[in-house]
Design a protein around this motif. Structure first.
Motif, PDB file in Angstrom:
ATOM      1  N   ARG A   5       0.857  -1.187   0.000  1.00 48.42           N
ATOM      2  CA  ARG A   5       0.000   0.000   0.000  1.00 48.42           C
ATOM      3  C   ARG A   5       0.892   1.234   0.000  1.00 48.42           C
ATOM      4  N   GLU A   7       0.694   3.996   1.269  1.00 49.00           N
ATOM      5  CA  GLU A   7       0.825   4.691   2.549  1.00 49.00           C
ATOM      6  C   GLU A   7       1.791   3.982   3.500  1.00 49.00           C
ATOM      7  N   TYR A   8       2.062   2.697   3.245  1.00 50.29           N
ATOM      8  CA  TYR A   8       2.917   1.925   4.159  1.00 50.29           C
ATOM      9  C   TYR A   8       3.906   1.068   3.370  1.00 50.29           C
ATOM     10  N   LYS A  35      -7.621   3.459  -2.106  1.00 50.62           N
ATOM     11  CA  LYS A  35      -6.198   3.542  -1.784  1.00 50.62           C
ATOM     12  C   LYS A  35      -5.384   3.068  -2.981  1.00 50.62           C
ATOM     13  N   TYR A  37      -2.017   0.910  -4.496  1.00 51.37           N
ATOM     14  CA  TYR A  37      -1.169  -0.248  -4.208  1.00 51.37           C
ATOM     15  C   TYR A  37      -0.207  -0.469  -5.370  1.00 51.37           C
ATOM     16  N   TYR A 168       5.043   7.301  -2.532  1.00 53.02           N
ATOM     17  CA  TYR A 168       4.553   7.244  -1.151  1.00 53.02           C
ATOM     18  C   TYR A 168       3.439   8.267  -0.950  1.00 53.02           C
ATOM     19  N   ARG A 169       2.423   7.883  -0.193  1.00 54.48           N
ATOM     20  CA  ARG A 169       1.335   8.784   0.160  1.00 54.48           C
ATOM     21  C   ARG A 169       1.171   8.808   1.671  1.00 54.48           C
ATOM     22  N   LYS A 170       0.984   9.986   2.210  1.00 52.59           N
ATOM     23  CA  LYS A 170       0.760  10.111   3.646  1.00 52.59           C
ATOM     24  C   LYS A 170      -0.558   9.436   4.007  1.00 52.59           C
ATOM     25  N   PRO A 171      -0.585   8.613   5.068  1.00 54.23           N
ATOM     26  CA  PRO A 171      -1.842   7.941   5.447  1.00 54.23           C
ATOM     27  C   PRO A 171      -2.970   8.940   5.668  1.00 54.23           C
ATOM     28  N   SER A 172      -4.123   8.623   5.129  1.00 52.53           N
ATOM     29  CA  SER A 172      -5.286   9.501   5.253  1.00 52.53           C
ATOM     30  C   SER A 172      -6.513   8.667   5.591  1.00 52.53           C
TER      31      SER A 172
END
Length: 376
Positions: A5, A7-8, A35, A37, A168-172
């Motif tokens: 993912r 975000e992680y 999200k 992936y 990368y994406r900041k978790p939202s």
């Protein structure tokens, strides 16, 4: 296969897949909607990949980026697969776009973007059709994306090092958690359902609500619910219900409240006031220092006298008669604490209770068994 993912990226999920030795190994990752992936391989990228939108409702979507060698060319198609006969309908071709930003603007269209610098093929998987109930696939068929990749590379296709931190994406938060409830939760959780090997028996659903000290001071009631009928009390003391075990759905024969100042009267009531062949439901409210009834609960089904002093709450299910059912139970909590919500199902009209024999119920299952036995 590895799925990550956006975000992680430091916590990828490695999937072994099923049917690994088959021509088409299958992978079934669990994903969060809305999200992004990326998917990476532990060997050369497959020449043909199928992506199925399983358990997607209409307009549900995720974005995927699949890893391929930088010199790969693609043919991407969408269609509805009919599981009954394997036919494919409503086939659509995907067209390439020149940037990820353009793909994001056109995510409802059949487009893909290949970032040759990272080796990631991006596309949106968005369900077009509704599905019936909990069906895996839509009412039109299983929505499927087919990716055919042309490359002469035999290198391992793992793009993790190039994909992140670029993608990368900041978790939202997609859907925020509701505010925490301050009062007793009404209708929370799931109710128990009776599973029995003898469906011809009738059961009496009984539910107790036993608040703790803080909830009691706030005014939350104590409740005994019998077959959906609530018997509520808000003052400290004991509520005792007597129910006929031979009546369906139920018949209340006694309802008695013993206030805290008069709680000692319950001892005499338990000795002489409960008629034979009765279900006894007892619940306390508030801290009762001297509840000297433990020995009186033994004839009602308690295995042995229990310590009932300085308890926060006491709940008892018993039976007055010559039979000790397995459902008789005693629940207690420490001082200041409640027992929350307790739910029990009590069988009714058992021969062991001494109930008059009810009208014979037609047992269709036994009739069929006899017919089958005669046939052999």
């Amino acid at each position: 296969m590895t799925i990550t993912r956006d975000e992680y990226p430091s916590n990828p999920m490695v999937l072994r897949g099923i049917n690994q030795k088959a021509a088409f190994p299958q992978y079934q990752p669990v994903v969060m909607l809305e999200k992004g992936y990326t998917i990476h391989w532990n060997g050369p990228a497959p020449r043909t990949t199928f992506l199925y939108l399983v358990n997607f409702n209409k307009n549900d979507w995720i974005r995927v980026g699949l890893c391929y060698p930088s010199n790969t060319s693609f043919q991407v198609t969408f269609g509805y697969l009919q599981r009954q006969n394997g036919s494919l309908s409503k086939i659509e071709e995907y067209e390439p776009v020149h940037s990820l930003e353009e793909l994001q603007r056109k995510q409802s269209e059949r487009k893909f973007y290949f970032d040759s610098s990272t080796g990631l093929l991006f596309l949106y998987l968005k369900a077009k059709s509704h599905r019936h109930g909990h069906s895996y696939c839509s009412s039109q068929g299983c929505e499927r994306v087919k990716i055919q990749a042309a490359t002469d590379s035999k290198d391992i296709s793992n793009c993790m090092a190039k994909a992140y931190p670029q993608y990368y994406r900041k978790p939202s938060v997609v859907k925020r958690m509701p505010a925490m409830l301050t009062g007793l939760c009404q209708g929370c959780g799931t109710r128990q359902v009776v599973f029995t090997s003898d469906p011809h028996k009738s059961y009496l659903p009984v539910q107790f609500q036993s608040p703790d000290k803080a909830e009691t001071q706030r005014g939350d009631p104590s409740v005994i619910s019998v077959n959906g009928t609530d018997f509520t009390f808000r003052s400290a003391g004991v509520l005792l219900l007597v129910v006929d075990p031979c009546s369906v759905p139920f018949r209340l024969t006694e309802k008695t409240v013993f206030p805290l100042a008069d709680v000692s009267r319950i001892e005499e009531y338990l000795k002489t006031g409960i008629p034979p062949r009765s279900i006894v439901l007892l619940s306390t409210r508030g801290e009762i220092k001297q509840l000297n009834i433990s020995h009186l609960l033994v004839p009602l089904g308690l295995a042995k006298p229990a310590h009932l002093y300085d308890k926060g709450s006491t709940i008892f299910l018993g039976f007055s008669g010559n039979f000790k059912p397995s459902w008789t139970k005693l629940f207690t909590s420490p001082a200041g604490q409640g027992l929350g919500v307790l739910e029990q199902f009590i069988p009714l009209q058992l021969d062991e209770y001494g109930c008059p024999r009810a009208t014979t119920v037609r047992r269709r299952d036994l009739e069929l068994l006899k017919q089958a036995s005669k046939a052999h």
